[in-house]
Design an enzyme around this catalytic site. Structure first.
Site, mmCIF file in Angstrom:
data_model
loop_
_atom_site.group_PDB
_atom_site.id
_atom_site.type_symbol
_atom_site.label_atom_id
_atom_site.label_comp_id
_atom_site.label_asym_id
_atom_site.label_seq_id
_atom_site.Cartn_x
_atom_site.Cartn_y
_atom_site.Cartn_z
ATOM 1 N N LYS A 112 0.834 -1.214 0.000
ATOM 2 C CA LYS A 112 0.000 0.000 0.000
ATOM 3 C C LYS A 112 0.862 1.254 0.000
ATOM 4 O O LYS A 112 0.485 2.257 -0.601
ATOM 5 C CB LYS A 112 -0.969 -0.004 1.185
ATOM 6 C CG LYS A 112 -2.090 -1.029 1.028
ATOM 7 C CD LYS A 112 -3.280 -0.770 1.931
ATOM 8 C CE LYS A 112 -4.427 -1.703 1.581
ATOM 9 N NZ LYS A 112 -5.623 -1.510 2.380
ATOM 10 N N LYS A 194 -5.044 -8.674 -6.455
ATOM 11 C CA LYS A 194 -6.304 -9.061 -5.823
ATOM 12 C C LYS A 194 -7.374 -7.990 -6.036
ATOM 13 O O LYS A 194 -7.055 -6.816 -6.211
ATOM 14 C CB LYS A 194 -6.102 -9.339 -4.339
ATOM 15 C CG LYS A 194 -6.108 -8.129 -3.428
ATOM 16 C CD LYS A 194 -6.203 -8.576 -1.967
ATOM 17 C CE LYS A 194 -6.404 -7.379 -1.038
ATOM 18 N NZ LYS A 194 -7.779 -6.902 -0.972
ATOM 19 N N LYS A 197 -11.079 -2.905 -2.467
ATOM 20 C CA LYS A 197 -12.009 -1.777 -2.383
ATOM 21 C C LYS A 197 -11.341 -0.466 -2.724
ATOM 22 O O LYS A 197 -11.917 0.403 -3.346
ATOM 23 C CB LYS A 197 -12.534 -1.673 -0.942
ATOM 24 C CG LYS A 197 -13.814 -2.394 -0.722
ATOM 25 C CD LYS A 197 -14.348 -2.103 0.659
ATOM 26 C CE LYS A 197 -13.950 -3.182 1.620
ATOM 27 N NZ LYS A 197 -12.811 -2.847 2.459
HETATM 28 P P1 ATP Z 1 -8.840 -2.214 0.962
HETATM 29 O O1 ATP Z 1 -8.432 -2.081 -0.475
HETATM 30 O O2 ATP Z 1 -9.401 -0.932 1.535
HETATM 31 O O3 ATP Z 1 -7.780 -2.821 1.837
HETATM 32 P P2 ATP Z 1 -10.121 -4.774 0.789
HETATM 33 O O4 ATP Z 1 -10.920 -5.101 -0.409
HETATM 34 O O5 ATP Z 1 -8.769 -5.364 0.926
HETATM 35 O O6 ATP Z 1 -10.094 -3.188 0.942
HETATM 36 P P3 ATP Z 1 -10.670 -5.115 3.607
HETATM 37 O O7 ATP Z 1 -11.730 -4.315 4.272
HETATM 38 O O8 ATP Z 1 -9.254 -4.705 3.781
HETATM 39 O O9 ATP Z 1 -11.019 -5.178 2.036
HETATM 40 O O10 ATP Z 1 -10.824 -6.640 4.029
HETATM 41 C C1 ATP Z 1 -12.068 -7.209 4.473
HETATM 42 C C2 ATP Z 1 -11.965 -8.722 4.407
HETATM 43 O O11 ATP Z 1 -12.004 -9.150 3.033
HETATM 44 C C3 ATP Z 1 -10.656 -9.292 4.980
HETATM 45 O O12 ATP Z 1 -10.950 -10.489 5.660
HETATM 46 C C4 ATP Z 1 -9.815 -9.562 3.750
HETATM 47 O O13 ATP Z 1 -8.852 -10.572 3.971
HETATM 48 C C5 ATP Z 1 -10.883 -10.005 2.754
HETATM 49 N N1 ATP Z 1 -10.483 -9.752 1.367
HETATM 50 C C6 ATP Z 1 -10.110 -8.563 0.838
HETATM 51 N N2 ATP Z 1 -9.848 -8.697 -0.472
HETATM 52 C C7 ATP Z 1 -10.057 -10.010 -0.789
HETATM 53 C C8 ATP Z 1 -9.952 -10.767 -2.000
HETATM 54 N N3 ATP Z 1 -9.578 -10.197 -3.134
HETATM 55 N N4 ATP Z 1 -10.244 -12.088 -1.942
HETATM 56 C C9 ATP Z 1 -10.624 -12.669 -0.784
HETATM 57 N N5 ATP Z 1 -10.740 -12.016 0.394
HETATM 58 C C10 ATP Z 1 -10.465 -10.690 0.395
HETATM 59 MG MG MG Z 2 -7.533 -4.805 2.571
#
Ligand code: ATP
Ligand code: MG
Length: 327
Positions: A112, A194, A197
């Site tokens: 990040k 991956k 968000k």
């Molecule tokens: P950000 O980009 O803000 O970090 P994010 O999509 O990674 O957002 P988080 O809120 O950080 O989402 O994570 C919420 C949950 O979703 C965590 O348990 C994380 O491990 C899971 N997660 C995030 N992205 C993925 C993905 N691509 N596949 C499976 N699980 C995911």
């Molecule tokens: Mg995340």
């Protein structure tokens, strides 16, 4: 006594099928078996820049989507991290017990901060300490997360053990639970990244509130390869990612899926997958619209959640302060 589950989700953007398949659907499936706590981690969200109005709205949207996905507020507790000051307070204390070398090894920070360059905040570096505080405040047994959060849960374990060895048994040592399939749903445009968000690349991510046409368009444009066979093969990340999404939404076995697409082309797979995703998200989207029709309803559930869980957090914090000799 039921074992306790704790997990969190950041209100940094729109929840996507990676969050759903890697985390949220498992929270829903096991919520009756465990004493479950799910946290909208807004203090984590501000580790990267956020617009205030956007953040406030996303906190409510994220909570609404958790309920729409099947989290039952009568069984599970859902609350907003910043509603309880114990999270920030315990983070400071844990900061004083986490060697900087442990934090420097965290790959999420490396990834990040690489993207943010000189804008990187101290908070982003400290993110794992806040996550350890979240988990340890609630005597958590199990932390169901996607694969990207495994390293952070391990740090929470390490800090709990370190603190306990200095001051005597204080924290329960938590364990990460990562799903065998779907723990890392990859981007449709680039299957080496991956879904996420906070990374808004066009065509990368299917959001839970996407329209059927957007879902179809994104899937039809997904990056695959120049081969033909439709197989679960980790060396072919694009097609494998599509198959994993198909597998998780249809709950069919891998052999059955491979047999179904035997002799068919990538376009057939994409067309069918798009319909499967549309069909699966449609009831969730309707529930979301019902739940958010009254704008105060989600807020009332979040207030109730924070009130319910506050005594647990405060008890742990008081014990920690006492052990250290604060106050
Ligand atoms: P950000 O980009 O803000 O970090 P994010 O999509 O990674 O957002 P988080 O809120 O950080 O989402 O994570 C919420 C949950 O979703 C965590 O348990 C994380 O491990 C899971 N997660 C995030 N992205 C993925 C993905 N691509 N596949 C499976 N699980 C995911
Ligand atoms: Mg995340």
């Amino acid at each position: 006594m039921k074992k306790r589950v704790f997990s969190g989700i950041q209100p940094t953007g729109d929840i996507h099928i990676g969050n759903y398949l890697g985390a949220v659907q498992h929270w829903v499936a096991t919520q009756a078996e465990y004493d479950s706590i799910f946290c909208i981690v807004d203090l984590h969200a501000i580790t990267i820049p956020q617009d205030p109005k956007f953040l406030k709205a996303k906190i409510r949207e994220t909570a609404g989507l958790l309920f729409a996905a099947g989290i039952d507020h009568k069984i599970s507790t859902v609350f907003v991290q910043s509603h309880l000051s114990a999270h920030a307070e315990l983070t400071w204390i844990l900061n004083c017990f986490i060697p900087v070398g442990w934090m420097r090894r965290m790959t999420q920070f490396k990834e990040k901060s690489e993207r943010q360059k000189e804008e990187v905040s101290t908070g982003l570096f400290d993110y794992p300490a806040l996550m350890a505080a979240d988990i340890l405040l609630y005597n958590t047994d199990v932390v169901p997360v996607g694969e990207d959060q495994k390293q952070h849960v391990e740090l929470a374990r390490d800090v709990a053990q370190r603190f306990n060895s200095i001051y005597g048994e204080t924290f329960k040592v938590p364990k990460a639970v990562i799903p065998q399939t779907g723990a890392r749903i990859m981007g449709l445009d680039d299957p080496t990244q991956k879904m996420s968000k906070s990374e808004e690349q066009p065509g990368r991510t299917i959001y839970l509130l996407d329209s059927p046409d957007d879902i179809r368009a994104k899937i039809m444009k997904a990056t695959t390869d120049s081969l033909r066979e439709i197989r679960f093969d980790a060396n072919r990340p694009g097609i494998c990612n599509l198959l994993v999404i198909y597998e998780l939404f249809t709950r069919q076995g891998r052999e059955e899926i491979e047999a179904r697409f035997e002799g068919k082309g990538y376009v057939d797979l994409k067309r069918e997958l798009a319909e499967v995703v549309v069909e699966n998200l449609s009831p969730l989207q309707s529930r979301y619209r019902e739940l958010t029709a009254d704008s105060d309803y989600i807020d009332s559930l979040l207030t109730e959640g924070a009130l319910r869980i506050k005594p647990v957090a405060e008890k742990t914090l008081a014990l920690v302060k006492d052990r250290i000799g604060l106050g």
